[in-house]
Every structure is written in C-alpha cells, then in structure tokens.
Design a protein around this motif. Structure first.
Motif, PDB file in Angstrom:
ATOM      1  N   PHE A 113      -9.277   6.006   2.303  1.00 25.54           N
ATOM      2  CA  PHE A 113      -8.210   6.987   2.083  1.00 25.54           C
ATOM      3  C   PHE A 113      -8.667   8.208   1.276  1.00 25.54           C
ATOM      4  CE2 PHE A 113      -4.208   8.519   0.154  1.00 25.54           C
ATOM      5  CZ  PHE A 113      -3.474   8.715   1.310  1.00 25.54           C
ATOM      6  N   VAL A 119      -1.470  11.043   3.428  1.00 21.19           N
ATOM      7  CA  VAL A 119      -2.631  11.944   3.442  1.00 21.19           C
ATOM      8  C   VAL A 119      -2.152  13.381   3.238  1.00 21.19           C
ATOM      9  CG1 VAL A 119      -4.398  12.988   4.911  1.00 21.19           C
ATOM     10  CG2 VAL A 119      -4.204  10.510   4.804  1.00 21.19           C
ATOM     11  N   GLU A 171       0.438   6.180   6.608  1.00 21.92           N
ATOM     12  CA  GLU A 171      -0.787   6.595   5.930  1.00 21.92           C
ATOM     13  C   GLU A 171      -1.038   8.085   6.100  1.00 21.92           C
ATOM     14  OE1 GLU A 171      -4.154   3.971   5.877  1.00 21.92           O
ATOM     15  OE2 GLU A 171      -5.538   5.639   6.203  1.00 21.92           O
ATOM     16  N   LYS A 191     -10.278  10.721   3.546  1.00 18.94           N
ATOM     17  CA  LYS A 191      -9.319  11.381   4.437  1.00 18.94           C
ATOM     18  C   LYS A 191      -8.636  12.546   3.717  1.00 18.94           C
ATOM     19  CE  LYS A 191      -8.367   7.329   7.339  1.00 18.94           C
ATOM     20  NZ  LYS A 191      -7.334   6.376   7.822  1.00 18.94           N
ATOM     21  N   ARG A 206       0.827  -1.215   0.000  1.00 20.77           N
ATOM     22  CA  ARG A 206       0.000   0.000   0.000  1.00 20.77           C
ATOM     23  C   ARG A 206       0.860   1.263   0.000  1.00 20.77           C
ATOM     24  NH1 ARG A 206      -2.658  -0.438   5.354  1.00 20.77           N
ATOM     25  NH2 ARG A 206      -3.553   1.560   4.811  1.00 20.77           N
ATOM     26  N   VAL A 209      -4.579   2.635  -1.384  1.00 20.90           N
ATOM     27  CA  VAL A 209      -4.142   2.668   0.017  1.00 20.90           C
ATOM     28  C   VAL A 209      -5.207   2.026   0.898  1.00 20.90           C
ATOM     29  CG1 VAL A 209      -3.472   4.145   1.962  1.00 20.90           C
ATOM     30  CG2 VAL A 209      -2.759   4.739  -0.379  1.00 20.90           C
ATOM     31  N   SER A 210      -6.434   2.515   0.770  1.00 16.18           N
ATOM     32  CA  SER A 210      -7.580   1.911   1.463  1.00 16.18           C
ATOM     33  C   SER A 210      -8.842   2.547   0.912  1.00 16.18           C
ATOM     34  CB  SER A 210      -7.505   2.132   2.981  1.00 16.18           C
ATOM     35  OG  SER A 210      -7.784   3.490   3.295  1.00 16.18           O
TER      36      SER A 210
END
Length: 434
Positions: free
Chosen positions: A144, A92, A88, A147, A4, A140-141
């Motif tokens: 994400f 961001v 992460e 965010k 990721r 990433v997710s």
C-alpha cells in the motif's frame, strides 16, 4: 480483511475556514494525520515568505493538506456514483491527497533551490521509509505505501486517480487557490468549486467537465492566473526569498571555509556536507530556521549578520524591472562598482526571474506534458477547453516571464563616501527600468 479498512466509531471533524468542515471517518486517515511526520507540517507555512507581504498568510502545509484531502474525498464520492472504486483504491486516493506535500521543507521552494533538493523525493522517502506514516500505511498491506507514493509520483497505473491530485485542474490547486486567497485577503483566487465538482465526470484517463460548466472552469483558470501574478510572484515576497536564500548560501559558504559560528548550526551540518538523512530532514522546520536567523544577527561575519537583520526585521532589498538584453551589457560594470564600494555582488546584487504558464494544451513529447482540460459536450464528444473558450484561448500556451533586479538601496544611499560610484550604480539601475 475488514479490519484493514476500519471506520472510526465516531466521525472526526476539523473546522476549516475554506471548506467549513473536514470530515474523517477512516481510521487510516485519522492515524496518518496523527503521525509525527504529518504533524511537522504545522510548522511549515504554505506560502513561505509571503507572510512578509500579506500579513495574514500564516497558514501551513498542514491546513492545505487537510483541504486537499477533503476535496479528494468529494471527488471520490462523485466517481463512485458513476463507477466502482474498490475500498483500497479509495484509500489510495485519500492517502495520496493527504500526504502529497509531506516532504516539503522549511520555506519550501527557496530551501530546495539552495540545497538542490526535491520535496517530491522526500515525500517518497517519508512514505516508503522508516517512519510512522509508513507504519500506518502498511496496516492496509505491505504494497500500500508504494501505491500511495506512485500516485504522487504520477506513475500509478490508474491515470484517473493521478489526474485528481496532479493535473491542470485538481484537488491540490483547487484548495491552495481558495486557501491562499482567504489568508492573504485578496479576491483573485475565488471560483465556484461547487459548480466544478457538480459538472465533473470521470473517464478512463482523467476527469472531464460538462460543457454547461465551462464558465466555472474559465473562472478557475483566470483565478489561478491572477493569483500567480498578484500573490505568488509578488516582488516584495521575492525580495524576502532572495534574502532568505542568500542567508543560507552565506552560512554554507562560511561552514565550508571553516568559520566558527557563535551559535553552531548543528541542524545544518548534514545539509552543508551533502550527507543529510531522513531523520535529519524531518528535524528541520521553520521554527528551527528562524531560531538560527535570530541568533545570526549577532554573528561576526558582516554579510551573514546584515542579511539576518534584514530578514528578521523586514528590511528588504528594493528592486527595479530588469531587461535581460540590457542586463548583459551593464552587469560586469555593476558588479565591479558594487565590489568597489564594499558590497559583495554575490549577495547584494541579485536577478530573480518568475514565469508561469496558466494553461496549456497538449504538447506531446515535451519535457512536461500537460494533460489538457476537456469539456464533455451533450453529444458525448470531448473538446479541449481552449477550443471552446475564447477567454482560455487568449492565454493558452503563453508563458509569461518577469525579471527583477534586487539590491540594498538603503546601503547605497547611506554611503558618505564613494559618491561618484553611488551615482553610477543608481544611474545604471535606472536604465534597467527603475
């Protein structure tokens, strides 16, 4: 898990006239730069119509966005020296910096005013919608993209992260002041960014600055003040913005009246009807707008034709200083006289106002609460900047506003009839301060 946050096999480097080099090591950032929605920013100028005033101001939102990313990368490195950011949250920060302007339309703020749009809302839709950017962020997710959007919308729970991209001294402003100064050729926007970054210290809610660096921060505030009044609010640029806005208004008005264009503005139809989709919006850039302006120089509608000829050939409106208290007294008469000589005042008599608040202290409860800049004293005490700096105190909380009245002086002077009306118009305009 590690995939990721994959790094590139080899660092990618952009040569940059402001920061010398922009470095990319994260695969995520490299893929975001390659996304079609981000590449579109190459076709949108950073300073809108300013290129008609400062001929070097041809730089783009793409340039600026890379610059904000680079400054944010350096800020994150400083924060990581003092506290731990997980991988992460680091991404961001970098993604929000890179994408903060991705929703800008052609000619940015002029375009937004005419069509009642908000580039931040479009930025959110691009990040969260069915886009290449969203696909990249979701590697990433699934959470994400939200965010990243929350940082730009200032709703992200980590206030420090938000302040790095949106505050009175942030990565966005630090890049555009230097970049805009470089490309316009002026000296006002220069300040010691290296010193500011060296004295920056993270706190829970925002970045603060060691008191020993106060003069560098003062210089930054004054650079911003000068850039707004010498570059961003330049009266010639504003004249071009007035004409650009009136072209778009005229085209919309003609569309609503059923006018048949020689070159149908199909790119505008969803805009004019208020039904624009994300796909429609992403197809708009300045090359598209200027294509229509070029074609509309041959339209049968006299107003649209004249305005487009003016914009494309830089035959801009002249201006006089405008006193709002006087304007109300003479405005009805001016409008009547313009109509009498055959100039539609809706398009040829325009008041434009600009205002700026260069620095503000905290005003709780107001519509736009501005987080003040704090200095960190050797004792560990935080002091608001204007309480320590006489220079900043002198301009704190003082909103400066400028009003100008724009009109086609060349048309008035060319009239071979309406001599009395022309004299009356010019006399009234002179009373406004011209």
């Amino acid at each position: 898990m590690a995939s990721r946050f994959k790094k590139l096999d080899e660092e990618k480097v952009f040569k940059d006239p402001v920061h010398r080099y922009i470095h990319v090591r994260d695969e995520l950032i490299w893929k975001l730069i390659g996304a079609s929605e981000f590449q579109r920013l190459r076709r949108i100028r950073q300073l809108g119509t300013t290129y008609l005033t400062f001929h070097g101001a041809e730089h783009t939102r793409f340039n600026h966005s890379l610059g904000v990313y680079e400054i944010m990368k350096r800020m994150v490195e400083i924060i990581e020296e003092k506290e731990t950011l997980d991988e992460e949250e680091r991404l961001v920060c970098l993604s929000a910096a890179l994408l903060h302007d991705v929703g800008h339309g052609p000619f940015s703020h002029s375009f937004e005013k005419v069509f009642h749009m908000d580039h931040e809302q479009w930025t959110k839709e691009i990040i969260l919608g069915d886009t290449e950017i969203n696909d990249v962020l979701r590697t990433v997710s699934n959470e994400f993209p939200k965010k990243v959007a929350d940082v730009i919308a200032k709703t992200y729970p980590n206030k420090l992260v938000v302040s790095l991209i949106s505050s009175q001294i942030d990565a966005d402003r630090m890049d555009y002041l230097q970049r805009d100064a470089f490309y316009t050729g002026v000296s006002y926007g220069h300040f010691d960014m290296e010193r500011i970054l060296r004295v920056m210290r993270p706190t829970e809610d925002q970045a603060v600055f060691k008191q020993s660096g106060m003069h560098a921060v003062e210089d930054y505030i004054m650079s911003r003040y000068q850039m707004y009044w010498q570059v961003y609010f330049h009266p010639v640029t504003r004249s071009a913005e007035v004409i650009l806005s009136k072209i778009l208004h005229r085209a919309k008005d003609l569309y609503e009246k059923g006018y048949t264009f020689k070159d149908e503005p199909k790119h505008f139809y969803s805009l004019f009807s208020g039904s624009i989709t994300l796909r429609d919006y992403l197809r708009l850039d300045e090359s598209v707008i200027l294509y229509y302006f070029q074609e509309w120089q041959d339209e049968e509608d006299e107003i649209l034709r004249d305005l487009c000829v003016r914009y494309m050939n830089r035959r801009l409106f002249k201006y006089v200083e405008c006193d709002p208290s006087q304007q109300m007294k003479i405005w009805p008469e001016l409008m009547q006289l313009f109509s009498k000589v055959g100039l539609d005042p809706a398009y040829y008599l325009v008041i434009d106002s600009s205002s700026d608040l260069p620095y503000d202290f905290y005003r709780p409860g107001e519509e736009e609460e501005r987080l003040p800049i704090h200095l960190l004293k050797p004792s560990g005490e935080l002091r608001e900047l204007s309480r320590e700096s006489d220079v900043v105190e002198a301009i704190s909380g003082k909103k400066r506003t400028d009003h100008k009245l724009y009109f086609p002086k060349d048309l008035l002077e060319d009239f071979r009839t309406f001599e009395d009306e022309k004299k009356q118009i010019l006399t009234l305009l002179m009373t406004q301060g011209g």
